[in-house]
Design an enzyme around this catalytic site. Structure first.
Site, short mmCIF file in Angstrom:
data_model
loop_
_atom_site.label_atom_id
_atom_site.label_comp_id
_atom_site.label_asym_id
_atom_site.label_seq_id
_atom_site.Cartn_x
_atom_site.Cartn_y
_atom_site.Cartn_z
N PHE A 507 0.65 -0.84 -0.20
CA PHE A 507 0.04 -0.04 0.68
C PHE A 507 0.50 1.79 -0.15
O PHE A 507 0.40 2.61 0.49
CB PHE A 507 -1.34 0.27 1.19
CG PHE A 507 -1.87 -0.59 1.34
CD1 PHE A 507 -3.13 -1.84 0.07
CD2 PHE A 507 -2.70 -1.52 2.43
CE1 PHE A 507 -3.70 -2.86 0.33
CE2 PHE A 507 -3.61 -2.90 2.10
CZ PHE A 507 -3.65 -2.91 1.02
N LYS A 524 1.99 7.47 6.82
CA LYS A 524 1.68 6.86 6.05
C LYS A 524 1.47 6.57 4.68
O LYS A 524 0.48 7.77 4.02
CB LYS A 524 0.55 5.11 6.49
CG LYS A 524 0.00 4.70 5.41
CD LYS A 524 1.39 3.87 4.95
CE LYS A 524 1.10 2.41 4.03
NZ LYS A 524 1.72 2.15 3.20
N ASP A 621 -9.37 -8.42 11.05
CA ASP A 621 -7.53 -8.75 10.31
C ASP A 621 -7.07 -8.74 11.44
O ASP A 621 -5.78 -7.78 11.59
CB ASP A 621 -7.16 -7.48 8.91
CG ASP A 621 -5.97 -8.13 8.39
OD1 ASP A 621 -5.83 -9.43 8.53
OD2 ASP A 621 -5.27 -7.38 7.75
#
Length: 812
Positions: A507, A524, A621
């Site tokens: 990502f 990020k 997750d």
């Protein structure tokens, strides 16, 4: 005749010799060595003559103890400030001795050389001695080393009921050692009583007096000058301070005039007394006594209730608040507190109203920032609906920093002169006074009309600009998060330098950054070819922005410009859990205490997601790489890109797009696409077994069978050999019964059928008590297929790919 005279002279010589020997060894000193010990009525005295150590008998008791008392007060006013063997009294001191033994232990021994009480140390020295300092601190050290940092042991780290000058009350976050006061059982028995006094670092530090496990009184948070809510001024003889950083938090005071004798005592009935010795009267003068009145009783008036000792009744609601249960309130039952007169709706306008002269509320559910101004406090609190109120953190030199409250405000009292200001979130209608409401409405109408005309004119000019920014503004409003400037992030990350990169995956890359005010962040930066689309990006931001819990990673803001998307998080210096438990070298840094704390932290975080948050969140997750560790190895659940919320009392949902990580997915989710809180419980159970064993569930290999880690744990459990699952690195640090209980809880969580698995509230209870656990049934997915090495790395199905996800700070 001559021989008789010679014998007499010889006897006189022996008598003089033994008298001189006794005189030498009974000379007052402040030291105990391996050759000189204390027996019966012998004592040592500090070098300045302030304190004395020896055996004493409490008034009215035949039991004896080793203690320290003031030497300078009158003999009939023996003021004991510390007791060694408070839980093991001595009935006969004639054959008892206090001595120093090698390699550096101070021990109280009986006539059989059995230990009654002793110190402990992890080091040894060649020439250990015990010294009574003039501060009242009994220290054990090497005779040739005066460095206080090198002390083997000191009584100031293990106080009883008295806080002396230069003694630090608080907690060392690195070692976990806490220094707190523990009251005597009664005036004649120094055994630990029912009351304790400590610095509580939960939220922002405050001083609590506890009766058992419950809080009986609270002074309040430190405001730079004193403890907020203290109704009396500080002594002018002393300098008071609170030290709070990443390594420790402690409160202490030091004497400006060393001739003053002052002490703080926690009495057996739970009072805090500050006493000062007055030479003129030859007695201790009580400077203050807390609780001073009923208003010092913790949370007497409930949420949003304010206690005023000068009013009748003493409890009242804050202005613009009303009693939650009026009939109970009128009868004197104030425990349910008050509620806002106008209910608060986060979707409507709100304001922050100023309340002055109060003792600041309980800070257990609070956060803080040292750098913000009051206006910045208002802005930050306004963007988060969970933020109830804010106040200045430090008033010692103007208003500096922010203290934020989340949830209801409790334990408030009116203090007038010595109180502080707090700003509480209210409905905007409460800002307008009834007397001036019409005038205010007219002013608002006039201003609104002027603004409307101006907006019509401006819209003709700015239409194109607004159209281009429409999507960005919509996202910003939806996220309720600060939008960072690109220039700010560029400076913080040294223009996204390679040297600042701390992780990269499918990502995009993660960079460490430092904002201008010194705050460390993790940025990020999603790559333009990222498989994470706008939906996953929005999902992560919206959920995490609305969640507030100490075991969830905190999102600080985001940046969106065309195809560029970035998320800014709090920086986690210890990265992710998998980088420790699956590394043969680094897993040694996680002893059982740290692992057990991590297990419980993850459980509390999941409980919040499933039950206590405004949304019912199913993570979908949960795995070791999605648990980040802060400076103190506290766990924080991250990566909410795949999370989903269920409304109301819904417990499960179904999807055609199964996402997650092999080895952590529950059977019903992986096969049928049904996800629920119980599928998160399954993932937690797998993670628990991995933490205990330091082995991955997926790719686990055993020479005797083809089972995965779940199956291996189940096999050992059925054969009553669960102890073999424990990581050998934990052999010296673990409580075997606690680890075995954790394994059994993990197996209960990974049972085949969802209805058999406990919910997270039951899991938290099972981990925290010793009640009998139900027998675990057969787990799901406990047979391991032979897979390629590449598959063992943890590839995901659906849209969650192997790589750094949104909140992870290193490659998986």
């Amino acid at each position: 005749m001559a021989s008789s005279m010679e014998a007499s002279f010889f006897l006189l010589f022996l008598l003089a010799f033994f008298n001189s020997i006794h005189s030498i060894f009974s000379t007052t000193t402040d030291v105990i060595t391996t050759n000189r010990y204390i027996i019966d009525d012998e004592t040592i005295v500090s070098s300045g003559g302030t304190f004395e150590l020896g055996f004493f008998n409490p008034s009215g008791s035949s039991n004896s103890y080793i203690g320290i008392w003031y030497k300078q007060t009158l003999p009939h006013v023996q003021t004991v400030v510390w007791v060694a063997n408070r839980e093991k009294p001595i009935t006969n001191t004639s054959a008892v001795q206090l001595k120093v033994t090698k390699p550096g232990i101070l021990a109280l021994l009986n006539d059989k050389n059995e230990t009654i009480w002793s110190t402990n140390t992890s080091r040894s020295v060649q020439n250990p001695i015990a010294v009574l300092l003039d501060s009242g601190n009994l220290v054990l050290k090497d005779a040739n080393d005066d460095n206080s940092e090198s002390f083997l042991w000191q009584s100031f780290h293990f106080p009883t009921d008295t806080h002396l000058p230069d003694m630090k009350l608080g907690k060392n976050f690195k070692t976990g050692h806490e220094v707190y006061l523990s009251a005597w059982k009664n005036d004649n028995d120094p055994a630990p009583g029912e009351f304790t006094r400590n610095i509580d670092p939960t939220g922002y530090p405050q001083v609590l007096t506890k009766h058992g496990t419950g809080v009986s009184a609270r002074i309040g948070p430190w405001n730079g000058l004193r403890w907020s809510g203290s109704p009396i001024p500080l002594l002018d003889c002393c300098h008071f301070q609170l030290i709070f950083n990443e390594e420790e938090v402690y409160y202490s005071y030091s004497l400006i005039n060393s001739s003053v004798l002052t002490r703080l005592v926690l009495t057996s009935n739970g009072y805090i007394q500050r006493l000062t010795w007055v030479d003129r009267t030859k007695r201790w003068h009580i400077y203050y006594n807390l609780p001073a009145d009923n208003c010092d009783t913790h949370s007497l008036c409930g949420a949003y209730g304010s206690c005023d000792i000068d009013n009748t009744p003493t409890c009242g609601c804050l202005e613009k608040f009303v009693a939650k249960h009026p009939q109970q309130w009128e009868k004197g039952d104030w425990s349910e507190g008050c509620v806002r007169r106008t209910p608060l709706d986060c979707n409507k306008e709100h304001v922050f109203l100023k309340y002055s002269g109060i003792k600041l509320p309980d800070t257990k559910c609070s956060q803080y920032d040292w750098t913000m101004t009051l206006e910045e406090c208002r802005q930050v609190c306004s963007r988060n609906c969970s933020c109830t109120a804010y106040s200045s953190l430090d008033i010692s030199n103007g208003d500096k920093g922010c203290l934020f409250w989340f949830g209801e405000l409790i334990d408030i009292r009116k203090l007038s002169e010595r109180g502080q200001d707090i700003y509480i979130r209210m409905d905007s209608s409460e800002q307008v006074s009834e007397a001036g409401s019409n005038r205010k409405k007219a002013e608002i109408l006039a201003v609104s009309f002027s603004l409307l005309m101006a907006m019509i004119l401006l819209s003709l000019i700015l239409f194109l600009y607004i159209w281009k920014k429409k999507k960005k503004l919509k996202l910003q409003d939806e996220f309720e998060l600060p939008m960072f400037q690109l220039s700010t992030l560029t400076r913080a990350t040294n223009n996204f330098s390679v040297s600042n990169k701390i992780g990269e995956g499918g990502f995009g890359a993660v960079y460490k950054g430092v904002l201008e005010e010194g705050q460390e962040i993790a940025v990020k930066r999603l790559s333009r070819t990222s498989m994470q689309g706008l939906d996953e990006f929005k999902n992560e931001v919206i959920y995490i922005a609305k969640l507030q819990h100490r075991n969830l990673v905190r999102l600080l803001g985001c940046y969106i410009q065309r195809e560029e998307k970035m998320l800014i998080y709090e920086y986690m210096p210890n990265k992710s859990l998998d980088s420790y438990i699956f590394d043969q070298t680094k897993n040694r840094l996680l002893d059982w205490t740290k692992r057990y704390n991590i297990i419980n932290g993850i459980a509390r975080g999941l409980l919040y997601l499933h039950q206590d948050s405004r949304l019912r969140i199913i993570h979908r997750d949960l795995k070791a790489s999605n648990v980040l560790l802060d400076t103190y190895m506290n766990p924080k659940i991250s990566d909410f890109g795949m999370a989903r919320s269920v409304a109301g009392n819904e417990m499960e949902a179904k999807t055609c797009n199964v996402v997650g990580t092999h080895g952590y997915m529950s059977p019903e989710y992986a096969v049928d696409g049904i996800f629920s809180v119980k599928s998160d419980v399954f993932s937690f159970g797998v993670l628990l077994l991995e933490i205990v064993s330091s082995k991955r569930n997926r790719g686990f290999v055993h020479e005797d069978h083809n089972l995965n880690l779940i199956g291996h744990a189940w096999k050992l459990y059925k054969e009553d050999r669960s102890v073999e699952l424990i990581d050998e690195q934990l052999a010296d640090s673990c409580h075997v019964s606690q680890v075995l209980r954790s394994i059994e809880v993990g197996l209960l969580c990974v049972q085949q059928w969802p209805e058999d698995r406990p919910n997270m509230s039951s899991v938290v209870q099972m981990l925290g008590n010793e009640n009998l656990l139900p027998e675990a049934k057969e787990p799901g997915f406990f047979m391991e297929r032979k897979v390629r090495e590449a598959e063992n790395s943890g590839l995901q199905t659906g849209s969650s790919k192997n790589g750094v996800t949104i909140t992870l700070l290193e490659p998986r």
